[in-house]
Each structure stands twice: as structure tokens, then as C-alpha cells.
Motif scaffolding. Structure first.
Motif, PDB file in Angstrom:
ATOM      1  N   GLY A   1     -12.572  76.072  10.095  1.00  0.00           N
ATOM      2  CA  GLY A   1     -11.680  75.186  10.769  1.00  0.00           C
ATOM      3  C   GLY A   1     -10.223  75.740  10.198  1.00  0.00           C
ATOM      4  O   GLY A   1      -9.789  76.755   9.800  1.00  0.00           O
ATOM      5  N   VAL A   2      -9.241  74.838  10.118  1.00  0.00           N
ATOM      6  CA  VAL A   2      -7.750  74.991   9.840  1.00  0.00           C
ATOM      7  C   VAL A   2      -7.355  74.197   8.644  1.00  0.00           C
ATOM      8  O   VAL A   2      -7.659  73.211   8.494  1.00  0.00           O
ATOM      9  N   LEU A   3      -6.636  75.064   7.571  1.00  0.00           N
ATOM     10  CA  LEU A   3      -6.052  74.407   6.555  1.00  0.00           C
ATOM     11  C   LEU A   3      -4.521  74.572   6.853  1.00  0.00           C
ATOM     12  O   LEU A   3      -4.037  75.547   7.006  1.00  0.00           O
ATOM     13  N   PHE A   4      -3.805  73.205   6.991  1.00  0.00           N
ATOM     14  CA  PHE A   4      -2.278  73.219   7.017  1.00  0.00           C
ATOM     15  C   PHE A   4      -1.672  72.689   5.848  1.00  0.00           C
ATOM     16  O   PHE A   4      -1.940  71.537   5.244  1.00  0.00           O
ATOM     17  N   LEU A   5      -0.923  73.413   5.457  1.00  0.00           N
ATOM     18  CA  LEU A   5       0.147  73.316   4.294  1.00  0.00           C
ATOM     19  C   LEU A   5       1.314  72.880   4.966  1.00  0.00           C
ATOM     20  O   LEU A   5       2.269  73.919   5.268  1.00  0.00           O
ATOM     21  N   ASP A   6       1.770  71.774   5.085  1.00  0.00           N
ATOM     22  CA  ASP A   6       3.301  71.428   5.357  1.00  0.00           C
ATOM     23  C   ASP A   6       4.192  71.440   4.265  1.00  0.00           C
ATOM     24  O   ASP A   6       3.779  71.363   2.964  1.00  0.00           O
TER      25      ASP A   6
ATOM     26  N   ASN B   1     -13.852  80.443   4.582  1.00  0.00           N
ATOM     27  CA  ASN B   1     -13.545  81.203   5.813  1.00  0.00           C
ATOM     28  C   ASN B   1     -12.404  80.173   6.776  1.00  0.00           C
ATOM     29  O   ASN B   1     -13.188  79.572   7.647  1.00  0.00           O
ATOM     30  N   PHE B   2     -11.335  80.133   6.256  1.00  0.00           N
ATOM     31  CA  PHE B   2     -10.455  79.040   7.237  1.00  0.00           C
ATOM     32  C   PHE B   2      -9.189  79.741   7.601  1.00  0.00           C
ATOM     33  O   PHE B   2      -8.900  80.679   7.113  1.00  0.00           O
TER      34      PHE B   2
ATOM     35  N   ARG C   1      -7.687  70.282   7.858  1.00  0.00           N
ATOM     36  CA  ARG C   1      -7.457  69.812   6.530  1.00  0.00           C
ATOM     37  C   ARG C   1      -5.755  69.694   6.222  1.00  0.00           C
ATOM     38  O   ARG C   1      -5.270  70.900   6.577  1.00  0.00           O
ATOM     39  N   ALA C   2      -5.076  68.741   5.999  1.00  0.00           N
ATOM     40  CA  ALA C   2      -3.681  68.880   5.658  1.00  0.00           C
ATOM     41  C   ALA C   2      -3.363  68.158   4.248  1.00  0.00           C
ATOM     42  O   ALA C   2      -2.696  66.945   4.320  1.00  0.00           O
TER      43      ALA C   2
ATOM     44  N   SER D   1     -11.942  73.168   4.691  1.00  0.00           N
ATOM     45  CA  SER D   1     -11.645  73.640   5.728  1.00  0.00           C
ATOM     46  C   SER D   1     -12.450  74.762   6.278  1.00  0.00           C
ATOM     47  O   SER D   1     -11.629  75.750   7.350  1.00  0.00           O
ATOM     48  N   HIS D   2     -13.482  75.125   5.688  1.00  0.00           N
ATOM     49  CA  HIS D   2     -14.142  76.303   6.312  1.00  0.00           C
ATOM     50  C   HIS D   2     -14.513  76.103   7.649  1.00  0.00           C
ATOM     51  O   HIS D   2     -15.222  75.013   8.227  1.00  0.00           O
TER      52      HIS D   2
END
Length: 297
Positions: free
Chosen positions: A88-93, A129-130, A59-60, A85-86
Motif C-alpha cells: 500500500g501507501v506510506l504517507f509522511l506529511d 514493500n510500500f 498509513r499516515a 503499509s506493505h
């Protein structure tokens, strides 16, 4: 190891590209994880047209996202991006461009792996849990380290930009990497580097070791006696640990920071196939946390 990661570098250095490639080297979802991801997605969409999850979420959200969109909430207390994002990956650009209040709301879910949404009509706890991955420029203009391109407001520009992020939030990034700009010569080089499939296999082997040894959790979630028992250093490693835990030798290091260094060192040792932490594993974890000067000393 599931460690939170912060990329810092000028525009065009490839920070977003690196983050987007991360799910490609992570192991496939386990059966229980697939079910959890699917259930959360179903709750978010209202339960219609949702297929069983086949890959880890990435998720971004845009930096203009509200707190309710990122954390969860609204009238129906739906899950937010951190729950989507549980596993997985949480991407904060462009991390500093998010509102500070929204970013600070991430601190508790990062520690607990879940988020509580309290509304007048509902009080719900969602899993969260990301793995947090973020990217940012060194300053607002993005060229703080380039004398030819940097603006005339350096270093004030740097301080103002970094001042948008709270210390407790930055402290929750286990690994902080400077991403330098890639030269055109390197971009056109025929050398493709290591294949993602080979990296993915190493990661899968390391995570299997962690799940079998850590009572079903990754190194990023180790704590208390379990962390002490499973992250035992060898003789040289203990010498380095004694140094970094000495308040006089490193007064800026706190308990949370020390634990995060040891967790990352444990992951490096797992990738290296070592049972105990060697000094090189701990030193690498310190460098990745931005403490290179302390290692040199």
C-alpha cells in the motif's frame, strides 16, 4: 509503477489531499497481497478481531512517531508502519519534522522491500514493500516562493529546513512535484477534471502490463539486466540517454538517479501504450525528478 513521490508546496495547496486520494486510483489487492496485509495486521494487533483485508493500506503516522513505531520493534518486535503499509501507501506529511535518524532508517527497506528487526528476544524479517509518498513545505514558514508572505530569514530558512533531510533519502524519491496554491477561482470552477475511475482504469491496465512483462514486479522494482532489457529506448530516446549519462553533461546524476529516471520513463511509456522509451518519456521523467533545466539544455 509503484514509484516514490514527494510533494512540495505551501500550506493549504492540497498536498495531503492528493496523497490521500492515491489509494483510490490503485488496483485492488490480489489474493496473495490480501493475505499478506491481513497477516501483518494480525501480528500488529495480537491476532484478535482482524478481518481479511479488502483494500490497500494507507498509513499516515504523525511526525512525532518514534523509530520503533515507524520501522518496527519494541519488546515483542512487532511490525511498524512501514510493514503495515506493505502493498500500500506510506504517507509522511511534514517530512522534515520527522527525526533524521528515523527517516534515514527508511533507506534500506525502500531498496530491499523488507525490514529486519533485531532484538535480544527475537530476530524477525517483515515485508515492507510500500510506496512512499511524502509532503513538505518549501521552508519552515511555508511561503518561500511568495514574497508577500515569506519570512525575513529567506534563504537561510530554506537551507536550514531542507538540511534536515539527507541527500540519500531525497535521492530515493523517483518523482518530485511542486504543488502550487490553488486559487479560489479554480476551487469554485464547475470543471471537475478527469474522473478517478478513468484514471484507475489506466493505472490498472499499465500495472497488468508490468506484471505480465516484468516477471511479477512493478517498474519501480526493475533492476539489472531486466531493467536494461525492458527499458530500451528508441533512436531519439537513446540520444537523450547518451546526453544524461555523459558525466560532463550532467555530473550531478548518479547511478541510482539514472535508474530511477529510466524506471519512471518506463511507466510513462506503459501509460502511453508504447513498447520502447521515446525521448518524450525520458524527458518527462527527468522533469518529474526536478531536472527541468537539463531537459531544456
Amino acid at each position: 509503477g509503484g514509484h516514490n513521490l514527494l510533494f512540495t508546496g505551501p500550506p493549504g495547496a492540497g498536498k495531503s489531499m492528493l496523497a490521500a486520494r492515491l489509494p483510490g486510483i490503485l488496483p485492488p489487492l490480489q489474493s496473495k497481497q490480501r493475505l499478506e496485509v491481513t497477516m501483518i495486521k494480525s501480528l500488529s494487533s495480537g491476532g484478535s478481531g482482524v478481518n481479511m483485508a479488502s483494500h490497500r493500506p494507507f498509513r499516515a503516522p504523525h511526525h512525532s512517531a518514534s523509530m520503533a513505531a515507524l520501522i518496527g520493534g519494541g519488546r515483542q518486535a512487532k511490525p511498524g508502519e512501514i510493514s503495515l503499509s506493505h502493498n500500500g501507501v506510506l504517507f509522511l506529511d511534514e517530512l522534515p519534522e520527522f527525526s533524521r535518524q528515523t527517516l534515514d532508517a527508511l533507506r534500506q527497506p525502500i531498496e530491499t522491500g523488507e525490514v529486519e528487526i533485531a532484538r535480544a528476544e527475537a530476530h524477525i524479517t517483515y515485508p515492507a514493500n510500500f510506496q512512499l509518498v511524502a509532503a513538505m513545505n518549501p521552508c519552515r514558514c511555508g511561503h518561500a516562493n511568495d514574497p508577500e508572505l515569506s519570512c525575513h530569514r529567506i534563504p537561510q530558512c530554506i537551507n536550514e529546513y531542507l538540511g534536515r533531510l539527507s541527500g540519500p533519502l531525497l535521492d530515493r524519491f523517483d518523482i518530485r512535484i511542486e504543488v502550487p496554491p490553488v486559487s479560489l477561482r479554480d476551487m469554485l470552477s464547475p470543471d471537475s477534471g478527469e474522473k478517478s475511475a478513468d484514471i484507475a482504469q489506466r493505472v490498472a491496465n499499465a500495472q497488468k502490463v508490468q506484471f505480465d512483462r516484468n516477471q511479477g514486479c512493478l517498474n519501480a522494482n526493475l533492476d539489472g539486466e531486466l531493467l536494461r532489457d525492458l527499458a530500451r529506448p528508441d533512436e531519439d530516446g537513446q540520444v537523450l540517454i547518451d546526453k544524461i549519462t555523459n558525466e560532463a553533461a550532467n555530473s550531478k546524476l548518479r547511478s541510482r538517479g539514472y535508474k530511477r529516471i529510466i524506471r519512471v520513463a518506463r511507466t510513462i511509456a506503459d501509460l502511453d501504450g508504447c513498447e520502447n522509451l521515446a525521448a518524450r518519456h525520458i524527458a518527462s521523467a527527468m522533469v518529474w525528478r526536478g531536472m527541468a533545466s537539463d531537459v531544456k539544455e
